[in-house]
Design a protein around this motif. Structure first.
Motif, mmCIF file in Angstrom:
data_model
loop_
_atom_site.group_PDB
_atom_site.id
_atom_site.type_symbol
_atom_site.label_atom_id
_atom_site.label_comp_id
_atom_site.label_asym_id
_atom_site.label_seq_id
_atom_site.Cartn_x
_atom_site.Cartn_y
_atom_site.Cartn_z
ATOM 1 N N ASP A 137 0.866 -1.174 0.000
ATOM 2 C CA ASP A 137 0.000 0.000 0.000
ATOM 3 C C ASP A 137 0.902 1.222 0.000
ATOM 4 O O ASP A 137 1.315 1.724 1.047
ATOM 5 C CB ASP A 137 -0.905 -0.019 1.240
ATOM 6 N N THR A 139 0.401 4.330 -0.745
ATOM 7 C CA THR A 139 -0.143 5.543 -0.124
ATOM 8 C C THR A 139 0.058 5.508 1.386
ATOM 9 O O THR A 139 0.429 6.510 2.007
ATOM 10 C CB THR A 139 -1.638 5.685 -0.455
ATOM 11 N N ARG A 140 -0.184 4.350 1.978
ATOM 12 C CA ARG A 140 -0.020 4.212 3.419
ATOM 13 C C ARG A 140 1.442 4.398 3.826
ATOM 14 O O ARG A 140 1.741 5.110 4.799
ATOM 15 C CB ARG A 140 -0.522 2.835 3.870
ATOM 16 N N LEU A 268 -4.410 9.163 6.067
ATOM 17 C CA LEU A 268 -5.035 7.886 5.704
ATOM 18 C C LEU A 268 -6.539 7.917 5.872
ATOM 19 O O LEU A 268 -7.216 6.914 5.589
ATOM 20 C CB LEU A 268 -4.428 6.760 6.541
ATOM 21 N N GLU A 453 -0.596 0.847 13.506
ATOM 22 C CA GLU A 453 -0.876 -0.520 13.061
ATOM 23 C C GLU A 453 -1.922 -1.189 13.959
ATOM 24 O O GLU A 453 -2.736 -2.000 13.481
ATOM 25 C CB GLU A 453 0.421 -1.327 13.079
#
Length: 461
Positions: A137, A139-140, A268, A453
């Motif tokens: 991911d 973007t993350r 996000l 996370e």
């Protein structure tokens, strides 16, 4: 240099990530001239080793990056970042067996290797750019890198340019970027708004103390982050010796960490109601400084005997935590460069944290291991409660004896965190003492990636 993946690169070089245990097998699959060149070069796959391989006409056609052995990687983090620093400028595309969590760790490390604090002079940073690999991911990972860079920049900035007002400006800029609100209570208004301990700690400085409050998100569980914002700590009237004062520009590392984490959350677009509280002060020395043996009354009505003016962080956090608890958060978390005892216990690389909720603690511990953000749970050990009860007041801000300093500080903070919220406290260092892959010497984030996370599990997202 922005900490992002390469944008629309032309013909990125394949980058083969190899360790000593995989190098020979890879060589056997190559053309003889490539095999001969690699063997002659002395490339052995060690961490930080790199090698360019020519197409025969003088132009590079691929590159190799050492990844070390599993045992070597276990002694550190972000092994590939060491190669990123050594590779020449250009764009690269990973080839090899990296996948899953290992791949995510290494590409984040690559981006973080591009960080340099260059506000005052040019500093070296990785010039090699990476194409975002498939299966991650992107973007993350870019959002995490940007949040970490914000934390580092804030900590690295000296107190001459990072006082309470400048910390407020940083929070306000973040609010503007993401459409959040930013409200600030300054100076003597802290007294009329019932933040007496923030005012007491900061009143000796000509740079007015303040409480910074950032709010974002209108739906979802309530998440409150509280960060210690002591922009410089002289120790107050219990003044620090010079050797202990040298790194005190980083005493606002907790606020830097929660602002970095808040940036990740907002970038996000996580479905939470986010609230960030930062008591921002400078603990200075002057005629109106708070004194040893003073008794202060906190926002929640508890009285605190001051037995050391250098234990000021817990005082400003106490008012902010009491205020945060009034909002009934589903999870409240504080981060602070609070005690030297935490460093004695676990050193500079591990962020100890405290939680009464086993499910919260387990989720954070597992997340920290997963994303290479080392954390370690320490106990809210109730039998030590008498150590912070001096008799003349409800609480003692600096119990004598020298034992369990990080635990007693955490117990002190818990008294202000309310009874209905799940509360977790991080006692971080916020500083990288020596350069390591993806982490130059200087300010560094701790605990934020582990919390990010864990949030889906903690808040049911």
């Amino acid at each position: 240099m922005p900490l992002t993946f390469a944008r629309n690169p032309e013909k990125p070089l394949p980058l083969h990530v190899l360790g000593p245990d995989t190098l020979d097998r890879w060589i056997t699959d190559q053309a003889s001239n490539v095999a001969t060149w690699v063997k002659a070069s002395g490339f052995g796959g060690g961490i930080g080793e790199t090698l360019l391989i020519s197409d025969g006409n003088g132009a590079p056609k691929m590159a190799l990056a050492g990844h070390g052995t599993a045992a070597q990687r276990a002694r550190g983090r972000f092994a590939l970042a060491a190669a990123a620093m050594a590779l020449p400028e250009g764009s690269y595309e990973l080839a090899g067996d990296l996948s899953g969590i290992a791949l995510e760790e290494e590409v984040l490390g690559w981006l973080l290797a591009g960080y340099a604090f260059d506000r005052y002079r040019t500093q070296p940073a990785a010039r090699a750019q990476l194409v975002a690999p498939e299966g991650i991911d992107a973007t993350r990972i870019e959002a995490i890198a940007a949040g970490e860079a914000l934390t580092r920049d804030l900590i690295n900035t000296p107190a001459s340019d990072m006082g309470p007002e400048e910390l407020e400006d940083a929070a306000a800029g973040l609010a503007t970027e993401f459409g959040a609100t930013c409200d600030v209570i300054r100076g003597d208004d802290l007294l009329s708004r019932n933040f007496p301990m923030i005012h007491a700690v900061g009143r000796a400085s000509p740079r007015a103390p303040r409480l910074i409050e950032l709010g974002w998100g209108e739906t979802g569980p309530k998440l409150t982050l509280v960060g210690k914002g002591v922009c410089f700590d002289t120790g107050g009237l219990d003044i620090k010796p010079a050797a202990s004062m040298g790194l005190m520009k980083k005493d606002m590392g907790g606020s830097a960490a929660v602002l970095g984490l808040a940036r990740m959350i907002m970038a996000l677009d996580l479905p939470v109601q986010l609230r960030v509280l930062i008591p921002a002060v400078e603990n200075a020395v002057s005629g109106n400084a708070f004194r040893p043996q003073d008794i202060l009354t906190a926002r929640n009505g508890m009285t605190v005997e001051i037995n050391n003016t250098d234990a000021e962080g817990r005082l400003v956090l106490a008012d902010a935590l009491a205020y945060g608890a009034e909002g009934g958060p589903d999870l409240m978390l504080s981060m602070a460069t609070l005690t030297g005892a935490a460093r004695v216990a676990v050193g500079p690389d591990i962020a100890p944290f405290f939680s009464d909720d086993d499910a919260v603690a387990d989720a954070i511990a597992r997340a920290g291991g997963k994303v290479a953000d080392p954390v370690w749970r320490l106990p809210f050990h109730a039998p030590y409660e008498p150590m912070i009860e001096p008799g003349i007041a409800d609480l003692d801000n600096a119990p004598k004896g020298g034992f369990a300093g990080s635990i007693t500080a955490a117990l002190f903070l818990r008294r202000f965190a309310g009874t209905t919220s799940r509360y977790t406290h991080f006692d971080i260092y916020g500083w990288q003492p020596a350069a390591a892959p993806a982490r130059p010497k200087g300010g560094v984030g701790q605990g934020a990636r582990a919390v990010l996370e864990a949030l889906p599990e903690l808040l049911g997202l």
